[in-house]
Design a protein around this motif. Structure first.
Motif, PDB file in Angstrom:
ATOM      1  N   GLU A  94      34.800  30.165  27.863  1.00  0.00           N
ATOM      2  CA  GLU A  94      36.221  29.345  28.044  1.00  0.00           C
ATOM      3  C   GLU A  94      37.126  30.302  28.759  1.00  0.00           C
ATOM      4  OE1 GLU A  94      34.350  28.433  23.967  1.00  0.00           O
ATOM      5  OE2 GLU A  94      34.568  30.111  25.342  1.00  0.00           O
ATOM      6  N   VAL A  95      37.013  31.480  29.131  1.00  0.00           N
ATOM      7  CA  VAL A  95      37.914  32.298  30.006  1.00  0.00           C
ATOM      8  C   VAL A  95      37.074  32.822  31.089  1.00  0.00           C
ATOM      9  CG1 VAL A  95      39.571  34.186  29.893  1.00  0.00           C
ATOM     10  CG2 VAL A  95      39.512  32.652  27.744  1.00  0.00           C
ATOM     11  N   THR A  96      37.735  32.657  32.349  1.00  0.00           N
ATOM     12  CA  THR A  96      37.304  33.426  33.811  1.00  0.00           C
ATOM     13  C   THR A  96      38.395  34.121  33.906  1.00  0.00           C
ATOM     14  OG1 THR A  96      35.956  31.336  34.187  1.00  0.00           O
ATOM     15  CG2 THR A  96      36.598  32.828  36.087  1.00  0.00           C
ATOM     16  N   THR A  97      37.747  35.467  34.300  1.00  0.00           N
ATOM     17  CA  THR A  97      38.715  36.895  34.587  1.00  0.00           C
ATOM     18  C   THR A  97      38.381  37.019  36.198  1.00  0.00           C
ATOM     19  OG1 THR A  97      36.919  38.310  33.606  1.00  0.00           O
ATOM     20  CG2 THR A  97      38.731  37.807  32.512  1.00  0.00           C
ATOM     21  N   PHE A  98      39.201  37.280  36.804  1.00  0.00           N
ATOM     22  CA  PHE A  98      39.368  37.157  38.337  1.00  0.00           C
ATOM     23  C   PHE A  98      40.201  38.354  38.512  1.00  0.00           C
ATOM     24  CE2 PHE A  98      41.440  35.149  42.425  1.00  0.00           C
ATOM     25  CZ  PHE A  98      40.610  36.096  43.176  1.00  0.00           C
ATOM     26  N   SER A  99      39.868  39.436  39.171  1.00  0.00           N
ATOM     27  CA  SER A  99      40.667  40.805  39.479  1.00  0.00           C
ATOM     28  C   SER A  99      40.457  41.309  40.814  1.00  0.00           C
ATOM     29  CB  SER A  99      40.395  41.627  38.394  1.00  0.00           C
ATOM     30  OG  SER A  99      41.148  42.842  38.482  1.00  0.00           O
TER      31      SER A  99
ATOM     32  N   SER B 264      39.432  54.836  34.634  1.00  0.00           N
ATOM     33  CA  SER B 264      38.436  54.873  33.385  1.00  0.00           C
ATOM     34  C   SER B 264      37.469  54.050  33.743  1.00  0.00           C
ATOM     35  CB  SER B 264      39.181  54.285  32.063  1.00  0.00           C
ATOM     36  OG  SER B 264      39.352  52.932  32.321  1.00  0.00           O
ATOM     37  N   GLN B 265      36.415  53.964  32.882  1.00  0.00           N
ATOM     38  CA  GLN B 265      35.323  53.256  33.351  1.00  0.00           C
ATOM     39  C   GLN B 265      35.484  51.717  33.665  1.00  0.00           C
ATOM     40  OE1 GLN B 265      32.259  53.023  30.492  1.00  0.00           O
ATOM     41  NE2 GLN B 265      30.780  52.002  31.535  1.00  0.00           N
ATOM     42  N   LYS B 266      34.975  51.480  35.193  1.00  0.00           N
ATOM     43  CA  LYS B 266      34.969  49.975  35.404  1.00  0.00           C
ATOM     44  C   LYS B 266      34.417  49.009  34.594  1.00  0.00           C
ATOM     45  CE  LYS B 266      34.149  47.027  39.459  1.00  0.00           C
ATOM     46  NZ  LYS B 266      33.856  46.933  40.881  1.00  0.00           N
ATOM     47  N   GLN B 267      34.904  47.902  34.322  1.00  0.00           N
ATOM     48  CA  GLN B 267      34.251  46.752  33.308  1.00  0.00           C
ATOM     49  C   GLN B 267      33.781  45.773  34.333  1.00  0.00           C
ATOM     50  OE1 GLN B 267      33.941  47.161  30.054  1.00  0.00           O
ATOM     51  NE2 GLN B 267      34.650  49.218  30.413  1.00  0.00           N
ATOM     52  N   GLU B 268      33.218  44.791  33.866  1.00  0.00           N
ATOM     53  CA  GLU B 268      32.640  43.659  34.846  1.00  0.00           C
ATOM     54  C   GLU B 268      33.738  42.137  34.562  1.00  0.00           C
ATOM     55  OE1 GLU B 268      28.601  41.022  35.619  1.00  0.00           O
ATOM     56  OE2 GLU B 268      28.651  43.083  34.549  1.00  0.00           O
ATOM     57  N   SER B 269      34.313  42.092  35.209  1.00  0.00           N
ATOM     58  CA  SER B 269      35.103  40.791  35.266  1.00  0.00           C
ATOM     59  C   SER B 269      34.242  39.705  35.824  1.00  0.00           C
ATOM     60  CB  SER B 269      36.441  40.689  36.187  1.00  0.00           C
ATOM     61  OG  SER B 269      37.405  41.989  35.893  1.00  0.00           O
TER      62      SER B 269
ATOM     63  N   LEU C  57      34.789  37.674  38.075  1.00  0.00           N
ATOM     64  CA  LEU C  57      35.051  38.025  39.606  1.00  0.00           C
ATOM     65  C   LEU C  57      35.597  39.212  39.948  1.00  0.00           C
ATOM     66  CD1 LEU C  57      34.428  36.899  42.589  1.00  0.00           C
ATOM     67  CD2 LEU C  57      36.403  35.499  42.262  1.00  0.00           C
ATOM     68  N   ASP C  58      35.243  40.251  40.508  1.00  0.00           N
ATOM     69  CA  ASP C  58      35.877  41.314  40.882  1.00  0.00           C
ATOM     70  C   ASP C  58      35.784  41.552  42.440  1.00  0.00           C
ATOM     71  OD1 ASP C  58      36.766  43.029  38.442  1.00  0.00           O
ATOM     72  OD2 ASP C  58      34.618  43.143  37.999  1.00  0.00           O
ATOM     73  N   ILE C  59      36.881  41.901  42.725  1.00  0.00           N
ATOM     74  CA  ILE C  59      36.901  42.276  44.163  1.00  0.00           C
ATOM     75  C   ILE C  59      37.627  43.468  44.395  1.00  0.00           C
ATOM     76  CG2 ILE C  59      37.792  41.438  46.632  1.00  0.00           C
ATOM     77  CD1 ILE C  59      35.935  39.564  45.258  1.00  0.00           C
ATOM     78  N   ASP C  60      36.876  44.447  44.940  1.00  0.00           N
ATOM     79  CA  ASP C  60      37.429  45.924  45.279  1.00  0.00           C
ATOM     80  C   ASP C  60      37.999  45.957  46.754  1.00  0.00           C
ATOM     81  OD1 ASP C  60      36.977  46.885  42.815  1.00  0.00           O
ATOM     82  OD2 ASP C  60      34.973  47.284  43.135  1.00  0.00           O
ATOM     83  N   LEU C  61      39.034  46.417  46.981  1.00  0.00           N
ATOM     84  CA  LEU C  61      39.496  46.655  48.300  1.00  0.00           C
ATOM     85  C   LEU C  61      39.828  47.868  48.490  1.00  0.00           C
ATOM     86  CD1 LEU C  61      41.971  43.540  48.669  1.00  0.00           C
ATOM     87  CD2 LEU C  61      39.528  43.923  49.809  1.00  0.00           C
ATOM     88  N   PRO C  62      39.748  48.656  49.604  1.00  0.00           N
ATOM     89  CA  PRO C  62      40.146  50.085  49.737  1.00  0.00           C
ATOM     90  C   PRO C  62      41.387  50.558  49.868  1.00  0.00           C
ATOM     91  CG  PRO C  62      39.585  48.799  51.969  1.00  0.00           C
ATOM     92  CD  PRO C  62      39.586  48.135  51.030  1.00  0.00           C
ATOM     93  N   PRO C  63      41.750  51.853  49.580  1.00  0.00           N
ATOM     94  CA  PRO C  63      42.901  52.254  49.712  1.00  0.00           C
ATOM     95  C   PRO C  63      43.386  52.176  51.144  1.00  0.00           C
ATOM     96  CG  PRO C  63      41.456  53.829  48.602  1.00  0.00           C
ATOM     97  CD  PRO C  63      40.605  52.701  48.966  1.00  0.00           C
ATOM     98  N   GLY C  64      44.808  51.916  51.157  1.00  0.00           N
ATOM     99  CA  GLY C  64      45.625  51.403  52.493  1.00  0.00           C
ATOM    100  C   GLY C  64      45.348  50.324  53.033  1.00  0.00           C
ATOM    101  N   VAL C  65      44.686  49.288  52.415  1.00  0.00           N
ATOM    102  CA  VAL C  65      44.595  48.173  52.581  1.00  0.00           C
ATOM    103  C   VAL C  65      46.035  47.320  52.960  1.00  0.00           C
ATOM    104  CG1 VAL C  65      44.618  46.742  50.411  1.00  0.00           C
ATOM    105  CG2 VAL C  65      43.386  45.776  52.275  1.00  0.00           C
ATOM    106  N   THR C  66      46.278  46.480  53.886  1.00  0.00           N
ATOM    107  CA  THR C  66      47.403  45.942  54.466  1.00  0.00           C
ATOM    108  C   THR C  66      47.238  44.378  54.186  1.00  0.00           C
ATOM    109  OG1 THR C  66      46.403  45.512  56.426  1.00  0.00           O
ATOM    110  CG2 THR C  66      47.859  47.781  56.278  1.00  0.00           C
ATOM    111  N   ASP C  67      48.673  43.714  54.396  1.00  0.00           N
ATOM    112  CA  ASP C  67      48.698  42.461  54.225  1.00  0.00           C
ATOM    113  C   ASP C  67      47.542  41.669  54.729  1.00  0.00           C
ATOM    114  OD1 ASP C  67      51.127  43.319  53.280  1.00  0.00           O
ATOM    115  OD2 ASP C  67      52.181  42.040  54.628  1.00  0.00           O
ATOM    116  N   GLU C  68      47.112  41.598  56.102  1.00  0.00           N
ATOM    117  CA  GLU C  68      46.284  40.807  56.658  1.00  0.00           C
ATOM    118  C   GLU C  68      44.621  40.504  55.858  1.00  0.00           C
ATOM    119  OE1 GLU C  68      43.817  39.901  60.801  1.00  0.00           O
ATOM    120  OE2 GLU C  68      45.137  41.608  60.640  1.00  0.00           O
TER     121      GLU C  68
END
Length: 315
Positions: free
Chosen positions: A178-183, A192-197, A199-210
């Motif tokens: 009943e609940v979808t987690t999107f992060s 701390s330890q990564k959990q599994e959403s 939908l998980d999207i990892d972006l790198p440090p320094g990422v900009t607007d575009e």
């Protein structure tokens, strides 16, 4: 905390300045955040954990993980942080129920937004807290909706756009259909330890607007198309620690970029015609509080302006 009071005052000042002009289109009121009930808390958190926290019966390790010492003031703050989100979410569900009972069309229903000028405490787990989070206000509110408003809410989407993963919510709703987690988070910012959403999207440090905004646009479009199912309610964890001025964030998103992010989420709620509940999230100054306070306040002011510009009857 002083941050919340300062943000609230900015939001109230900005909205009050234009409310008389727009009150025929937008109903907006400020309410005091109530304390969450024990009954609501234990929809999500272990009763023994809640009781021990209320009594100050916690280990030093538990306190270190949360990040601040126990106090009665802290208990009240945590209960208010959770209760405000529950109140915000249930208020618009009550309105939605009334609309459904009146058999209003989608156009007649208009947009339903609510907001809590606090909350977004997404690092709390069932029986422990961490990262300045004692309870997960969004998780508690989601479970309350599924308990009390099944007639209008069967499936919930949590859009978490804080710089840190919503790890607590990911764990709390793992396997819950009943609940979808999107992060979307910075992959260089796990404490701390990564959990599994869902939908998980990892972006790198320094990422900009575009890059950030194109990524968000892509995945929200997939939600819009129905790839993750049909939703009846959206929570938006609107942390601003993605800001380039943030001390802990490690991303490089501008104020304009955050405004565009916010609009994408508001557009999604409008296009799906579902109620949206907004909470605060992270935001940590280097030295100057101004960029952080303004980014937080803009989330709420922008939501109000969105309702003014897109609704014929709104709340």
């Amino acid at each position: 905390m002083e941050k919340y009071r300062k943000v609230r005052k900015r939001v109230q000042k900005a909205i009050n300045a234009s409310y008389l002009q727009h009150k025929r289109k937008v109903h907006c009121e400020f309410r005091v955040s109530p304390l969450v009930s024990f009954e609501d808390l234990v929809t999500t958190h272990c009763p023994n954990y809640v009781k021990r926290y209320m009594d100050g019966d916690q280990t030093q390790e538990e306190l270190r993980n949360v990040g601040f010492p126990w106090s009665q003031q802290g208990v009240d703050r945590s209960f208010s942080s959770t209760g405000g989100t529950v109140a915000a979410a249930t208020s618009i569900c009550q309105m939605r129920r009334h609309q459904v009972q009146r058999a209003l069309s989608d156009k007649e229903r208009g947009l339903l937004f609510s907001a809590h000028v606090a909350g977004g405490t997404h690092h709390a787990f069932r029986d422990r807290g961490e990262g300045f989070c004692v309870f997960s206000d969004i998780a508690v509110a989601a479970n309350v909706l599924l308990r009390d408003f099944r007639d209008v809410v069967q499936k919930i989407l949590i859009v978490d756009l804080d710089v840190h993963q919503g790890n607590g919510n990911a764990a709390l709703f793992k396997g819950v259909e009943e609940v979808t987690t999107f992060s979307i988070q910075c992959d260089g910012n796990y404490f701390s330890q990564k959990q599994e959403s869902d939908l998980d999207i990892d972006l790198p440090p320094g990422v900009t607007d575009e890059t950030y905004l194109s990524t968000l646009h892509h995945w929200l479009n997939r939600v819009r198309r129905g790839d993750a199912g049909k939703f009846d309610f959206i929570f938006f964890q609107a942390g601003v620690d993605i800001l380039e001025d943030d001390r802990l964030g490690k991303m490089s998103i501008t104020q304009h970029g955050i405004a565009r992010r916010n609009k994408m989420v508001f557009d999604l709620a409008r296009d799906l015609n579902v109620p949206l509940c907004i909470t605060m999230g992270g935001g940590y100054p280097r030295k100057d509080w101004e960029p952080i306070l303004q980014a937080h306040a803009n989330v709420y002011i922008q939501a109000y302006d969105f309702l003014v510009n897109h609704s014929h009857v709104t709340n």
